[in-house]
Motif scaffolding. Sequence first.
Motif, PDB file in Angstrom:
ATOM      1  N   CYS A 197      10.939  82.760 -26.994  1.00 41.54           N
ATOM      2  CA  CYS A 197      11.532  82.512 -28.304  1.00 41.54           C
ATOM      3  C   CYS A 197      12.674  81.452 -28.027  1.00 41.54           C
ATOM      4  N   PHE A 198      13.077  80.658 -28.846  1.00 42.08           N
ATOM      5  CA  PHE A 198      14.211  80.055 -28.701  1.00 42.08           C
ATOM      6  C   PHE A 198      15.237  80.982 -29.183  1.00 42.08           C
ATOM      7  N   ALA A 199      16.489  80.816 -28.424  1.00 41.84           N
ATOM      8  CA  ALA A 199      17.552  81.593 -28.843  1.00 41.84           C
ATOM      9  C   ALA A 199      18.806  80.786 -28.986  1.00 41.84           C
ATOM     10  N   CYS A 200      19.452  81.034 -30.139  1.00 43.93           N
ATOM     11  CA  CYS A 200      20.413  80.414 -30.604  1.00 43.93           C
ATOM     12  C   CYS A 200      21.180  80.784 -31.769  1.00 43.93           C
ATOM     13  N   ARG A 201      22.625  80.299 -31.999  1.00 42.06           N
ATOM     14  CA  ARG A 201      22.631  80.622 -33.332  1.00 42.06           C
ATOM     15  C   ARG A 201      23.969  79.815 -33.737  1.00 42.06           C
ATOM     16  N   SER A 202      24.072  78.913 -34.611  1.00 46.47           N
ATOM     17  CA  SER A 202      25.123  78.142 -35.208  1.00 46.47           C
ATOM     18  C   SER A 202      25.449  78.032 -36.607  1.00 46.47           C
ATOM     19  N   ARG A 203      26.635  77.527 -37.057  1.00 47.63           N
ATOM     20  CA  ARG A 203      27.013  77.731 -38.269  1.00 47.63           C
ATOM     21  C   ARG A 203      27.487  76.292 -38.503  1.00 47.63           C
ATOM     22  N   ASP A 206      23.372  73.215 -32.967  1.00 46.94           N
ATOM     23  CA  ASP A 206      22.534  72.733 -32.472  1.00 46.94           C
ATOM     24  C   ASP A 206      21.376  73.506 -32.826  1.00 46.94           C
ATOM     25  N   CYS A 207      21.479  74.741 -33.459  1.00 44.34           N
ATOM     26  CA  CYS A 207      20.286  75.481 -33.930  1.00 44.34           C
ATOM     27  C   CYS A 207      19.799  75.420 -35.376  1.00 44.34           C
ATOM     28  N   LYS A 208      20.355  74.442 -36.029  1.00 40.81           N
ATOM     29  CA  LYS A 208      20.050  74.197 -37.581  1.00 40.81           C
ATOM     30  C   LYS A 208      18.959  73.319 -37.513  1.00 40.81           C
TER      31      LYS A 208
END
Length: 146
Positions: A30-36, A41-43
């Motif tokens: 799975c892709f794993a990332c978090r961004s706000r 980069d996760c958007k």
Amino acid sequence: MDTRRLTQYVICVCVILTTVTLAQGQIKRCFACRSRGALGDCKDPFRFNSTHLVPGVKDEPCASGWCSKRIEGKKDGKDHDLAIERQCLQRSPPDDKERCSEALVGHRKIFICFCYGDLCNSASGIKPSFLLLFIPLAFQMLSSRF
């Protein structure tokens, strides 16, 4: 090269490609990332794949095979409030169904998607493997020789 040797070669290639495809299918990631906000980069649009990643985006092994994409906040012009997280789920949804829906977590409304498969939590749809497209072509070539 005679027809018999060509036939053996095509069969050998098909067996190898099938074995590799099935082995790759055993290990789900799975892709794993978090961004706000707008700079993360996760958007969406999510422009990464397993060969092109940046430091904040990973493709991690996932034992359950179930991935998620979670969106918190509103897309009403206040993009800095929007948070997107992609991750592996520890276990499958209770009904084992892929879906997207709104959910209430605590007192916050979120939008979440569940999917099953290798790197399925990108923004794009699931694409068939090139190797799987080659197998019917090889069998067609093989059958046309006889």
